[in-house]
Design a protein around this motif. Structure first.
Motif, PDB file in Angstrom:
ATOM      1  N   PHE A  48     -11.493  13.244  -9.975  1.00 25.98           N
ATOM      2  CA  PHE A  48     -11.426  11.886 -10.522  1.00 25.98           C
ATOM      3  C   PHE A  48     -10.221  11.724 -11.446  1.00 25.98           C
ATOM      4  O   PHE A  48      -9.501  10.725 -11.373  1.00 25.98           O
ATOM      5  N   GLY A  49      -9.999  12.707 -12.306  1.00 26.22           N
ATOM      6  CA  GLY A  49      -8.872  12.613 -13.227  1.00 26.22           C
ATOM      7  C   GLY A  49      -7.538  12.533 -12.507  1.00 26.22           C
ATOM      8  O   GLY A  49      -6.677  11.703 -12.836  1.00 26.22           O
ATOM      9  N   THR A  50      -7.362  13.367 -11.499  1.00 22.02           N
ATOM     10  CA  THR A  50      -6.093  13.351 -10.768  1.00 22.02           C
ATOM     11  C   THR A  50      -5.954  12.110  -9.892  1.00 22.02           C
ATOM     12  O   THR A  50      -4.841  11.615  -9.675  1.00 22.02           O
ATOM     13  N   SER A  51      -7.072  11.566  -9.420  1.00 21.70           N
ATOM     14  CA  SER A  51      -6.992  10.381  -8.546  1.00 21.70           C
ATOM     15  C   SER A  51      -6.429   9.170  -9.282  1.00 21.70           C
ATOM     16  O   SER A  51      -5.894   8.254  -8.653  1.00 21.70           O
ATOM     17  N   LEU A  52      -6.537   9.164 -10.600  1.00 18.51           N
ATOM     18  CA  LEU A  52      -5.997   8.040 -11.371  1.00 18.51           C
ATOM     19  C   LEU A  52      -4.485   7.946 -11.232  1.00 18.51           C
ATOM     20  O   LEU A  52      -3.909   6.867 -11.380  1.00 18.51           O
ATOM     21  N   VAL A  53      -3.843   9.079 -10.924  1.00 19.31           N
ATOM     22  CA  VAL A  53      -2.398   9.069 -10.704  1.00 19.31           C
ATOM     23  C   VAL A  53      -2.055   8.233  -9.473  1.00 19.31           C
ATOM     24  O   VAL A  53      -1.042   7.530  -9.440  1.00 19.31           O
ATOM     25  N   ILE A  54      -2.901   8.312  -8.454  1.00 22.77           N
ATOM     26  CA  ILE A  54      -2.682   7.495  -7.248  1.00 22.77           C
ATOM     27  C   ILE A  54      -2.633   6.024  -7.621  1.00 22.77           C
ATOM     28  O   ILE A  54      -1.751   5.272  -7.174  1.00 22.77           O
ATOM     29  N   PHE A  55      -3.580   5.600  -8.441  1.00 19.73           N
ATOM     30  CA  PHE A  55      -3.630   4.188  -8.822  1.00 19.73           C
ATOM     31  C   PHE A  55      -2.460   3.805  -9.714  1.00 19.73           C
ATOM     32  O   PHE A  55      -1.929   2.699  -9.609  1.00 19.73           O
ATOM     33  N   PHE A  56      -2.044   4.704 -10.594  1.00 15.90           N
ATOM     34  CA  PHE A  56      -0.920   4.405 -11.477  1.00 15.90           C
ATOM     35  C   PHE A  56       0.340   4.152 -10.651  1.00 15.90           C
ATOM     36  O   PHE A  56       1.042   3.160 -10.857  1.00 15.90           O
ATOM     37  N   VAL A  57       0.612   5.047  -9.720  1.00  9.79           N
ATOM     38  CA  VAL A  57       1.790   4.877  -8.855  1.00  9.79           C
ATOM     39  C   VAL A  57       1.584   3.703  -7.911  1.00  9.79           C
ATOM     40  O   VAL A  57       2.474   2.854  -7.734  1.00  9.79           O
ATOM     41  N   GLY A  58       0.393   3.629  -7.312  1.00  8.19           N
ATOM     42  CA  GLY A  58       0.120   2.614  -6.310  1.00  8.19           C
ATOM     43  C   GLY A  58       0.170   1.199  -6.833  1.00  8.19           C
ATOM     44  O   GLY A  58       0.753   0.310  -6.194  1.00  8.19           O
ATOM     45  N   VAL A  59      -0.418   0.965  -7.986  1.00 10.47           N
ATOM     46  CA  VAL A  59      -0.464  -0.394  -8.533  1.00 10.47           C
ATOM     47  C   VAL A  59       0.926  -0.871  -8.934  1.00 10.47           C
ATOM     48  O   VAL A  59       1.288  -2.035  -8.707  1.00 10.47           O
TER      49      VAL A  59
ATOM     50  N   SER B  39       0.798  -1.227   0.000  1.00  9.78           N
ATOM     51  CA  SER B  39       0.000   0.000   0.000  1.00  9.78           C
ATOM     52  C   SER B  39       0.832   1.280   0.000  1.00  9.78           C
ATOM     53  O   SER B  39       0.284   2.368  -0.210  1.00  9.78           O
ATOM     54  N   PHE B  40       2.149   1.186   0.223  1.00  8.65           N
ATOM     55  CA  PHE B  40       2.936   2.409   0.364  1.00  8.65           C
ATOM     56  C   PHE B  40       3.009   3.205  -0.942  1.00  8.65           C
ATOM     57  O   PHE B  40       3.147   4.433  -0.919  1.00  8.65           O
ATOM     58  N   GLY B  41       2.888   2.542  -2.060  1.00 12.55           N
ATOM     59  CA  GLY B  41       2.908   3.253  -3.336  1.00 12.55           C
ATOM     60  C   GLY B  41       1.765   4.240  -3.477  1.00 12.55           C
ATOM     61  O   GLY B  41       1.917   5.303  -4.096  1.00 12.55           O
ATOM     62  N   TYR B  42       0.627   3.907  -2.883  1.00 10.60           N
ATOM     63  CA  TYR B  42      -0.517   4.823  -2.925  1.00 10.60           C
ATOM     64  C   TYR B  42      -0.195   6.085  -2.129  1.00 10.60           C
ATOM     65  O   TYR B  42      -0.589   7.190  -2.520  1.00 10.60           O
ATOM     66  N   ILE B  43       0.523   5.923  -1.033  1.00  8.08           N
ATOM     67  CA  ILE B  43       0.907   7.075  -0.215  1.00  8.08           C
ATOM     68  C   ILE B  43       1.846   7.993  -0.996  1.00  8.08           C
ATOM     69  O   ILE B  43       1.734   9.217  -0.930  1.00  8.08           O
ATOM     70  N   LEU B  44       2.755   7.403  -1.770  1.00 15.21           N
ATOM     71  CA  LEU B  44       3.620   8.208  -2.625  1.00 15.21           C
ATOM     72  C   LEU B  44       2.792   8.938  -3.687  1.00 15.21           C
ATOM     73  O   LEU B  44       3.056  10.101  -4.012  1.00 15.21           O
ATOM     74  N   GLY B  45       1.784   8.244  -4.206  1.00 14.10           N
ATOM     75  CA  GLY B  45       0.910   8.867  -5.192  1.00 14.10           C
ATOM     76  C   GLY B  45       0.131  10.037  -4.626  1.00 14.10           C
ATOM     77  O   GLY B  45      -0.205  10.986  -5.355  1.00 14.10           O
ATOM     78  N   PHE B  46      -0.142   9.995  -3.317  1.00 17.60           N
ATOM     79  CA  PHE B  46      -0.872  11.103  -2.673  1.00 17.60           C
ATOM     80  C   PHE B  46      -0.141  12.437  -2.871  1.00 17.60           C
ATOM     81  O   PHE B  46      -0.776  13.475  -3.038  1.00 17.60           O
ATOM     82  N   ILE B  47       1.172  12.410  -2.810  1.00 13.98           N
ATOM     83  CA  ILE B  47       1.949  13.644  -2.910  1.00 13.98           C
ATOM     84  C   ILE B  47       1.743  14.303  -4.271  1.00 13.98           C
ATOM     85  O   ILE B  47       1.473  15.506  -4.365  1.00 13.98           O
ATOM     86  N   ALA B  48       1.842  13.495  -5.315  1.00  9.42           N
ATOM     87  CA  ALA B  48       1.655  14.018  -6.673  1.00  9.42           C
ATOM     88  C   ALA B  48       0.238  14.523  -6.879  1.00  9.42           C
ATOM     89  O   ALA B  48       0.016  15.576  -7.484  1.00  9.42           O
ATOM     90  N   VAL B  49      -0.729  13.780  -6.366  1.00 10.63           N
ATOM     91  CA  VAL B  49      -2.126  14.156  -6.578  1.00 10.63           C
ATOM     92  C   VAL B  49      -2.489  15.414  -5.803  1.00 10.63           C
ATOM     93  O   VAL B  49      -3.237  16.267  -6.300  1.00 10.63           O
ATOM     94  N   ALA B  50      -1.967  15.565  -4.591  1.00  9.48           N
ATOM     95  CA  ALA B  50      -2.221  16.792  -3.845  1.00  9.48           C
ATOM     96  C   ALA B  50      -1.700  17.997  -4.625  1.00  9.48           C
ATOM     97  O   ALA B  50      -2.340  19.056  -4.664  1.00  9.48           O
ATOM     98  N   TRP B  51      -0.535  17.843  -5.255  1.00  6.45           N
ATOM     99  CA  TRP B  51       0.022  18.937  -6.069  1.00  6.45           C
ATOM    100  C   TRP B  51      -0.874  19.211  -7.275  1.00  6.45           C
ATOM    101  O   TRP B  51      -1.174  20.374  -7.587  1.00  6.45           O
ATOM    102  N   LEU B  52      -1.300  18.151  -7.958  1.00 10.46           N
ATOM    103  CA  LEU B  52      -2.132  18.320  -9.151  1.00 10.46           C
ATOM    104  C   LEU B  52      -3.474  18.967  -8.821  1.00 10.46           C
ATOM    105  O   LEU B  52      -3.923  19.893  -9.512  1.00 10.46           O
ATOM    106  N   VAL B  53      -4.129  18.476  -7.779  1.00 16.66           N
ATOM    107  CA  VAL B  53      -5.411  19.058  -7.373  1.00 16.66           C
ATOM    108  C   VAL B  53      -5.216  20.531  -7.011  1.00 16.66           C
ATOM    109  O   VAL B  53      -6.002  21.396  -7.413  1.00 16.66           O
ATOM    110  N   GLY B  54      -4.150  20.800  -6.259  1.00 17.25           N
ATOM    111  CA  GLY B  54      -3.875  22.179  -5.888  1.00 17.25           C
ATOM    112  C   GLY B  54      -3.611  23.063  -7.088  1.00 17.25           C
ATOM    113  O   GLY B  54      -4.061  24.217  -7.140  1.00 17.25           O
ATOM    114  N   TYR B  55      -2.901  22.532  -8.070  1.00 19.49           N
ATOM    115  CA  TYR B  55      -2.599  23.286  -9.295  1.00 19.49           C
ATOM    116  C   TYR B  55      -3.881  23.695 -10.016  1.00 19.49           C
ATOM    117  O   TYR B  55      -4.050  24.854 -10.413  1.00 19.49           O
ATOM    118  N   PHE B  56      -4.794  22.743 -10.182  1.00 20.80           N
ATOM    119  CA  PHE B  56      -6.048  23.052 -10.875  1.00 20.80           C
ATOM    120  C   PHE B  56      -6.957  23.932 -10.012  1.00 20.80           C
ATOM    121  O   PHE B  56      -7.663  24.798 -10.529  1.00 20.80           O
TER     122      PHE B  56
END
Length: 203
Positions: free
Chosen positions: A138-149, A104-121
């Motif tokens: 929804f669009g940015t949340s897919l990054v979590i899954f890409f990194v997490g999986v 599950s730690f990959g999802y936590i790493l994905g959180f960092i990128a997604v927080a930045w993306l959501v904040g950017y938009f």
């Protein structure tokens, strides 16, 4: 007219709420508060192998939209670093260096990128209407899954659980899809409502 309009749609909620306050102290408090929010929502957990369903992604969306790209990413980086250091605020009060080997730690790493993306938009006004907010979340949340999986796939195989690439997507993405849509819808309803409240208060 365009300058006035740009001021109305730019910035995030935290910028409106922290006007006139010491910036460093305010930013530090917001970053820590965001990490704590995600840590609390991580305890809203449904057991599932190899990764539980939690409220973390909702927290990530709310942190990013409220704090903006820089503070949002820093908040989730703080969450990850302190969790690995031993703060028990990952899912089911987990934490410590051993968490690096968990799928599950990959999802936590994905959180960092997604927080930045959501904040950017969000800084560009995407959080002012429900429909645009939903597509943003929804669009940015897919990054979590890409990194997490991808991390899940590697972690399982490294720890001796032979897992194919397609199987990793089946266990690391498919079970979470409906819940992710629901959490994105909740966040998409909260963000514009928060803006209406802030704008009404500032009138």
């Amino acid at each position: 007219m365009s300058v006035v309009l740009d001021k109305q749609i730019s910035g995030v909620l935290a910028d409106r709420l922290s006007v006139g306050k010491p910036q460093l102290i305010t930013d530090t408090g917001l970053v820590l508060a965001g990490a704590l929010l995600v840590g609390i929502l991580a305890q809203v957990s449904i057991p599932l192998w190899p990764v539980p369903i939690t409220g973390q992604t909702l927290g990530v969306s709310l942190v990013g939209v409220a704090l903006g790209a820089r503070r949002g990413a820093l908040s989730l980086a703080t969450y990850a670093l302190l969790g690995v250091a031993g703060v028990p605020w990952f899912a089911n009060f987990g934490g410590g260096p051993a968490y690096l080997l968990k799928p599950s730690f990959g999802y936590i790493l994905g959180f960092i990128a997604v927080a930045w993306l959501v904040g950017y938009f969000a800084e560009r006004g995407w959080d002012r209407t429900v429909l645009r907010s939903f597509f943003m979340f929804f669009g940015t949340s897919l990054v979590i899954f890409f990194v997490g999986v991808h991390y899940l796939w590697m972690a399982l195989n490294v720890t001796g659980v032979s897992t194919g690439y397609l199987q990793a997507w089946m266990v690391g993405f498919v079970p979470f899809l409906i819940g992710d849509v629901i959490k994105c819808a909740i966040a998409a309803g909260l963000a514009p409502a928060a803006w209406k409240l802030v704008n009404h208060t500032n009138q």
